[in-house]
Motif scaffolding. Sequence first.
Motif, mmCIF file in Angstrom:
data_model
loop_
_atom_site.group_PDB
_atom_site.id
_atom_site.type_symbol
_atom_site.label_atom_id
_atom_site.label_comp_id
_atom_site.label_asym_id
_atom_site.label_seq_id
_atom_site.Cartn_x
_atom_site.Cartn_y
_atom_site.Cartn_z
ATOM 1 N N VAL A 26 0.785 -0.684 0.070
ATOM 2 C CA VAL A 26 -0.077 0.164 -0.087
ATOM 3 C C VAL A 26 0.796 1.482 -0.289
ATOM 4 N N SER A 27 2.338 1.140 0.487
ATOM 5 C CA SER A 27 2.893 2.427 0.812
ATOM 6 C C SER A 27 3.177 2.318 -0.601
ATOM 7 N N ALA A 28 3.908 1.205 -1.515
ATOM 8 C CA ALA A 28 4.533 1.531 -2.879
ATOM 9 C C ALA A 28 3.329 2.710 -3.670
ATOM 10 N N GLN A 29 1.730 1.505 -3.131
ATOM 11 C CA GLN A 29 0.881 2.243 -4.444
ATOM 12 C C GLN A 29 0.937 3.680 -3.743
ATOM 13 N N LEU A 30 0.933 4.457 -2.779
ATOM 14 C CA LEU A 30 0.286 5.535 -2.464
ATOM 15 C C LEU A 30 1.861 6.346 -3.197
ATOM 16 N N ALA A 31 2.855 5.861 -3.097
ATOM 17 C CA ALA A 31 4.441 6.624 -3.227
ATOM 18 C C ALA A 31 4.258 6.975 -4.838
ATOM 19 N N ARG A 32 4.006 5.966 -5.891
ATOM 20 C CA ARG A 32 3.393 5.221 -6.762
ATOM 21 C C ARG A 32 2.719 6.480 -7.435
ATOM 22 N N ALA A 33 1.078 6.193 -6.837
ATOM 23 C CA ALA A 33 -0.015 7.314 -6.971
ATOM 24 C C ALA A 33 0.309 9.201 -6.698
ATOM 25 N N GLU A 34 1.322 9.229 -5.432
ATOM 26 C CA GLU A 34 2.010 10.375 -5.689
ATOM 27 C C GLU A 34 2.838 11.123 -6.722
ATOM 28 N N LEU A 35 2.804 10.230 -6.906
ATOM 29 C CA LEU A 35 4.064 10.621 -8.019
ATOM 30 C C LEU A 35 3.678 11.236 -9.628
ATOM 31 N N ASP A 36 2.391 10.265 -9.516
ATOM 32 C CA ASP A 36 1.938 10.171 -11.093
ATOM 33 C C ASP A 36 0.343 11.960 -11.349
ATOM 34 N N LEU A 37 0.520 12.183 -10.298
ATOM 35 C CA LEU A 37 -0.360 13.228 -9.343
ATOM 36 C C LEU A 37 -0.034 14.784 -10.442
ATOM 37 N N PRO A 38 -1.216 14.973 -11.065
ATOM 38 C CA PRO A 38 -0.959 15.811 -12.552
ATOM 39 C C PRO A 38 -0.558 17.361 -11.632
ATOM 40 N N ASP A 39 -0.042 18.676 -11.803
ATOM 41 C CA ASP A 39 0.402 19.623 -11.442
ATOM 42 C C ASP A 39 0.289 20.926 -12.288
ATOM 43 N N PRO A 40 -1.319 21.039 -12.055
ATOM 44 C CA PRO A 40 -1.867 21.367 -11.045
ATOM 45 C C PRO A 40 -3.227 20.370 -11.436
ATOM 46 N N PRO A 41 -3.238 20.224 -10.032
ATOM 47 C CA PRO A 41 -3.856 19.105 -9.206
ATOM 48 C C PRO A 41 -5.753 19.818 -10.311
ATOM 49 N N ASP A 42 -5.881 17.923 -11.052
ATOM 50 C CA ASP A 42 -8.159 18.207 -11.707
ATOM 51 C C ASP A 42 -8.131 18.676 -11.290
ATOM 52 N N PRO A 43 -9.344 19.432 -10.775
ATOM 53 C CA PRO A 43 -10.335 20.275 -10.151
ATOM 54 C C PRO A 43 -11.874 19.208 -10.430
ATOM 55 N N LEU A 44 -11.308 17.850 -11.480
ATOM 56 C CA LEU A 44 -12.769 16.643 -10.976
ATOM 57 C C LEU A 44 -12.635 15.989 -10.562
ATOM 58 N N CYS A 45 -10.372 16.039 -9.375
ATOM 59 C CA CYS A 45 -10.572 14.399 -8.984
ATOM 60 C C CYS A 45 -10.529 15.759 -7.469
ATOM 61 N N GLN A 46 -10.423 16.928 -7.454
ATOM 62 C CA GLN A 46 -10.150 17.329 -5.358
ATOM 63 C C GLN A 46 -11.225 16.588 -4.924
ATOM 64 N N MET A 47 -11.276 16.714 -3.737
ATOM 65 C CA MET A 47 -11.326 15.645 -2.465
ATOM 66 C C MET A 47 -12.751 17.181 -2.601
ATOM 67 N N LYS A 48 -13.909 16.315 -1.929
ATOM 68 C CA LYS A 48 -15.297 17.233 -1.401
ATOM 69 C C LYS A 48 -15.658 16.494 0.528
ATOM 70 N N GLY A 49 -15.743 18.582 0.482
ATOM 71 C CA GLY A 49 -15.956 17.674 2.399
ATOM 72 C C GLY A 49 -17.113 18.246 3.010
#
Length: 130
Positions: free
Chosen positions: A107-130
């Motif tokens: 899970v830690s490896a998957q998180l690290a990989r996913a964080e590297l693949d995040l677009p910059d700037p973040p995609d507004p459709l993927c923003q967390m709603k709170g």
Amino acid sequence: MRIGELARRAGVSTRTLRYYESRGLIPSRREVNGYRVYDDADLRLVEQIRTLQDFGFGLEETRPFVECLRAGHPTGDSCPASLEVYRGKLAELDTLIDELRAVRHQVSAQLARAELDLPDPPDPLCQMKG
């Protein structure tokens, strides 16, 4: 004491006590009128069973501890059979811990990989709603 008092003092249901009795873990003694009767030694047996179950021991795994107490030993874990159950439970727990560590690593490896693949700037459709 009767079954209701034992249940109250041990923090279990009367149904649980009847089940323990049916499995031979606590004695089946009855008064002349048919009521089940228990003593403080039976309370100690139930407390031993509950403590072990709280630690994750299965009901059958409690049997050596109960038998040790019934044999007159001061504690349920002062007999060789009880110690063997402890050893088995520790081996089981070590295996589970190893498996959890492996999953955590994945899970830690998957998180690290996913964080590297995040677009910059973040995609507004993927923003967390709170």
